[in-house]
Design an enzyme around this catalytic site. Structure first.
Site, short mmCIF file in Angstrom:
data_model
loop_
_atom_site.label_atom_id
_atom_site.label_comp_id
_atom_site.label_asym_id
_atom_site.label_seq_id
_atom_site.Cartn_x
_atom_site.Cartn_y
_atom_site.Cartn_z
N GLU A 124 15.03 51.88 66.50
CA GLU A 124 13.79 51.58 65.77
C GLU A 124 12.57 52.04 66.56
O GLU A 124 12.16 51.37 67.51
CB GLU A 124 13.67 50.07 65.49
CG GLU A 124 14.74 49.54 64.54
CD GLU A 124 14.50 48.09 64.12
OE1 GLU A 124 13.40 47.54 64.41
OE2 GLU A 124 15.41 47.51 63.50
N GLU A 170 19.45 42.91 67.02
CA GLU A 170 18.48 42.30 67.95
C GLU A 170 18.92 40.90 68.39
O GLU A 170 18.08 40.03 68.63
CB GLU A 170 17.09 42.24 67.30
CG GLU A 170 16.53 43.60 66.94
CD GLU A 170 15.08 43.56 66.44
OE1 GLU A 170 14.62 42.48 66.04
OE2 GLU A 170 14.43 44.62 66.48
#
Ligand SMILES: *[C@@H]1O[C@H](CO)[C@@H](O)[C@H](O)[C@H]1NC(C)=O
Ligand SMILES: *[C@@H]1O[C@H](CO)[C@@H](O)[C@H](O)[C@H]1NC(C)=O
Ligand SMILES: *[C@@H]1O[C@H](CO)[C@@H](O)[C@H](O)[C@H]1NC(C)=O
Ligand SMILES: *[C@@H]1O[C@H](CO)[C@@H](O)[C@H](O)[C@H]1NC(C)=O
Ligand SMILES: *[C@@H]1O[C@H](CO)[C@@H](O)[C@H](O)[C@H]1NC(C)=O
Length: 851
Positions: free
Chosen positions: A273, A206
């Site tokens: 995710e 991320e």
């Protein structure tokens, strides 16, 4: 695992063979698969080739639809891993995903730890033995609601370091660490190219979310790609949330929904995710994401071209010890996902998603045999994705409206589509699954006391007897009398270090403990009272004046009138961290402890001269360890309701089922608890969840983590997982460090029952093959049908009752289908039960008990 069932796509008859396998058959097959897989699926040792095209990940040249779930090795015990993997496999997962946790695997620069919960090699090998592949996410940064996002605190001591930037000191420590990790995978033959289960590797995490803050960000991302390429790892590299991911890595999506994700050119659509729940913080109620919405998001993703999706989390587990991130992540990392904190199926989520996985895998050969079809509009907010190839036909019908139910015509038939749902059509003709129709069992578990204070034993035994209706195990044990030991307040002379002003906490403790004492003195001309103010101090602080407790604060500052005596006054401030920040920019600059000014009345004490004492005496002596618990004089009877007090007791474990265990910490304030030297984590049952943050839950419409919260106005965490393998039959040592004040006589060891399963399905559910699916634990069978009614029953699990209409043979039919079996499905149909009330929409509610 491929399905061999491929019925003719041109058949239009409605015979049961043309309808293909019913959902219930697929599910029961999936449950049966788990155990045979353990026996027959010996780990493959032949090399597997992992490649991709713009449609899919290819394993040995074949396009795959892969379903993954995230389980973090340090958040459960090695003894739990085989059971977690077996449940994942039975639930239709193909891949286990985990992060690498740098701080636990390299706690000091020269020390590599690979034992017990930190043994990721063993974790990966056990996944392979269960027939699962692995996505290993190396980081270095992981976020993960983990202490400091996985960074070891010693990184802060590297001169000039800027974490996650194109910064030489950073690259010089990260490069060798990642290289070494990949070497560990190679040495253990864990990579796909060497016959291992690891098909996917991730670098960074991320980073795209924060890259703009770093001058060297884009160069760092390129460096990550070059490092990955140079390692010749024999698995595919990915980067998540990374718009500028280098070409040798696949860019992937994270979020509650990723069906609108646009993959990079030539790359497949991957979702690292899918958040089926959310984490909890102290003082907040527990998050909940409805199973209907998780299934909706997953079905939409595969309908629109997905090849790989991972549930983050699949089993959340526990933030044992000091591993919780922060500030303020709870010790439980249950996450409201398919397997609960204890590793038990969380229903209906586990089974509702398991049904989806079975349907997707049964149709994988069709879905992956062609390019993603353009959607066909069926009306406003209504669309069909039709996979129609020589392999067969499967259709996804979606209603993406967040409130309006619809009836659509498709392929010559009429289908009910509830708002915010997807129906999957076998042979493009029969709705075999609808994401909003939850027919999965509801397991309603209870915590029942197993070890309690000696005065409470007979009440607890009565309680257990009443719950088990005389059939269960009613033995209840007692804690030995609690003893207490008062922790030393303030500095312990010779070990403390002196500075003019308060020093930053993490650098002072190296994050080896939550606790740092700051001590200074003040001369008062007379006995009086003055306001002590500390402008910036974190996370939770306790103020003592002349060794007497004055105040506690977790608001980031202190402002409190304190009593002073004439002459020298000693001011001790105990600053405690509760999980270092795990998300954000420039984490190397994170500070804790006293950072602002300290004043007493108008006197500035900031430069007054401060002693710094790292940690508590009880920690230093290790009095939570069985071999060291006697190193201090314990007092009985224990002093209660006093801050900074240690408690100890011992207990025998009564013979009982193998159900998971927890400590009910009711009565205690805040602190740590150890059992047989194992740190179960921070407890804080006195922190009550925000009374205003809960609302009625509607699964429809885009979810965010503020919706559907549960458990307002009660402790944000009352129960703390005790892995059974940390206990022995007799003489278990329990030690607590209480910071605020509490009464240990009120705690108990409780057992998490897994004794009933419920199901509720109505005739009006939007699918053709309706059945109630019931299931017990892996090693259990259905012992008794406690409630069964086809008609108009009402209520919820454990509280079902008959309505005005009921088929008289409901119980007999369910008994014949279910008794003695681990799982069963009961068709919801009048040709089974007869029709007790024509012209009324009927439903079937069932509750069974497991043994
Ligand atoms: C922590 O220590 C390092 C190394 O001495 C130093 O560079 C850094 O500035 C310190 N951080 C804080 C917040 O004091
Ligand atoms: C699937 O393709 C076949 C052959 O082209 C066609 O006859 C059939 O109508 C298609 N089905 C759907 C639901 O589009
Ligand atoms: C923290 O680490 C530094 C650098 O390794 C070391 O000098 C210092 O003694 C450590 N402090 C503690 C409390 O461990
Ligand atoms: C436990 O006690 C032994 C000696 O009794 C000592 O050597 C050891 O350091 C202690 N452990 C801790 C963690 O303090
Ligand atoms: C249940 O009772 C109904 C009505 O009497 C009957 O039609 C049906 O066949 C019975 N079902 C079974 C399985 O006995």
């Amino acid at each position: 695992m491929r399905s061999s069932s491929s019925s003719s796509s041109s058949s239009s008859s409605s015979s049961s063979s043309a309808r293909g396998p019913s959902l219930a058959v697929l599910m029961v097959a999936a449950v049966a698969m788990c155990c045979s897989a353990i026996l027959v699926a010996l780990p493959s040792t032949s090399a597997m080739n992992v490649t991709y095209d713009s449609r899919a990940l290819l394993l040995d040249g074949q396009r795959r639809l892969l379903i993954a779930g995230c389980i973090h090795y340090p958040r459960s015990t090695p003894e739990m891993w085989p059971e977690l993997f077996a449940r994942a496999k039975a639930n239709g997962l193909d891949v286990i995903q985990t992060y690498l946790f740098w701080d636990v695997n390299q706690p000091t620069p020269g020390e590599f730890v690979m034992t017990d919960r930190f043994d990721y090699v063993r974790f990966i090998k056990l996944a392979q033995q269960a027939g699962l592949m692995v996505n290993f996410r190396i980081g270095p940064y992981v976020c993960a609601e983990w202490n400091y996002g996985g960074f070891p605190a010693w990184l802060r001591q590297i001169s000039g370091i800027v974490f996650r930037d194109n910064d030489k000191p950073w690259l010089d420590v990260v490069g060798p660490y990642i290289t070494k990790t990949v070497q560990v995978l190679k040495d253990n033959k864990l990579l796909a190219a060497d016959g291992g289960p690891v098909i996917l590797l991730q670098i960074e995490n991320e980073y795209g979310n924060i890259e703009d803050s770093y001058a060297g960000g884009p160069a760092y991302v390129q460096w990550c790609g070059q490092l990955a390429a140079s390692l010749n790892a024999g698995a595919q590299w990915i980067m998540c949330q990374q718009d500028d991911a280098p070409a040798n890595t696949i860019a992937t999506c994270n979020g509650f929904y990723c069906d609108n994700y646009v993959p990079h050119k030539g790359q497949p659509m991957m979702w690292t995710e899918n958040w089926p729940g959310w984490f909890q913080t102290w003082g907040q109620p527990s998050p909940h994401r409805p199973a209907q919405d998780v299934a909706f998001a997953a079905a939409r993703f595969y309908a629109k071209g997905g090849t790989y999706m991972s549930y983050y989390m699949y089993h959340g587990g526990t933030n044992f010890g000091r591993t919780a991130g922060g500030p303020g992540i709870t010790t439980s990392y249950d996450y409201d996902v398919a397997l609960d904190e204890y590793g038990m199926p969380s229903e209906p989520k586990y089974s509702h998603l398991g049904s989806l996985h079975a349907v997707l895998h049964a149709n994988e050969h069709i879905i992956m045999s062609m390019n993603v079809p353009a959607p066909i509009s069926l009306g406003k907010n209504l669309e069909a994705h039709v996979f129609n190839s020589s392999s067969g036909c499967v259709a996804f019908l979606s209603n993406i409206d967040s409130s309006v139910d619809a009836e659509v015509q498709f392929n010559g038939r009429t289908f009910e589509l509830p708002a915010w749902s997807v129906s999957i059509l076998h042979n493009c003709a029969f709705a075999i699954y609808n994401t909003a129709a939850v027919s999965a069992p509801l397991n309603a578990r209870r915590m029942t006391p197993l070890v309690v204070h000696e005065d409470a034993v007979s009440d607890a035994a009565d309680h257990r007897r009443s719950l088990s209706k005389g059939e269960g195990q009613e033995r209840v044990g007692a804690f030995s009398t609690f003893a207490s030991y008062a922790e030393t307040i303030g500095r312990r002379a010779e070990e403390a270090v002196y500075f003019t002003s308060p020093q930053e906490q993490i650098n002072t403790t190296n994050d080896t403990t939550d606790y740092l004492w700051y001590t200074t003195t003040y001369n008062s001309a007379s006995a009086t009272s003055q306001v002590l103010s500390i402008s910036n101090v974190n996370d939770v602080v306790y103020v003592y004046v002349n060794r007497q407790f004055v105040t506690m604060s977790w608001s980031g500052s202190v402002n409190k009138a304190v009593p002073l005596m004439a002459g020298t006054n000693v001011i001790d401030v105990l600053s405690t961290t509760f999980g270092l920040q795990n998300y954000g920019t420039f984490l190397e600059q994170v500070t804790r402890g006293i950072q602002g000014t300290v004043k007493l009345g108008s006197t500035d004490l900031t430069q007054n001269g401060w002693w710094h004492q790292v940690g508590l005496l009880g920690e230093e002596l290790g009095i939570f360890l069985p071999q060291n618990a006697s190193n201090v004089p314990w007092a009985t009877p224990a002093t209660t309701n006093r801050g900074l007090t240690w408690y100890r007791s011992s207990f025998d474990l009564p013979q009982s089922s193998q159900a998971p265990l927890a400590l009910d910490m009711t009565g205690m304030g805040k602190g740590f608890v150890w059992v047989n030297g194992h740190n179960l984590g921070r407890y804080w049952p006195s922190r009550i969840a925000d009374s205003m943050a809960c609302d009625d839950c509607d699964y429809r419409g885009a979810y965010d983590d503020s919706r559907c919260r549960q458990g307002c106005n009660i402790p944000s965490q009352r129960y703390y997982h005790v892995p059974r393998e940390w206990l022995q039959p007799t003489n278990n040592l329990i030690v607590m460090l209480e910071e605020i004040g509490g009464n240990p006589a009120l705690i108990s060891l409780v057992e998490r029952e897994e004794d009933i399963s419920c199901g509720a399905v109505g005739e009006d559910y939007p699918a053709d093959d309706l059945s109630v699916v019931l299931g017990c634990g892996l090693h259990q069978t259905i012992r008794r049908v406690e409630f069964a009614s086809f008609g108009t029953p009402v209520g919820t699990c454990r509280q079902f009752s008959l309505g005005s209409c009921n088929a008289a043979n409901s119980t007999a039919i369910v008994e014949s289908l279910c008794l003695g079996r681990q799982a069963c499905h009961v068709p919801v149909a009048i040709n089974h039960f007869g029709d007790p009330c024509p012209d009324t929409t009927k439903r079937l509610f069932v509750q069974v008990s497991c043994a």
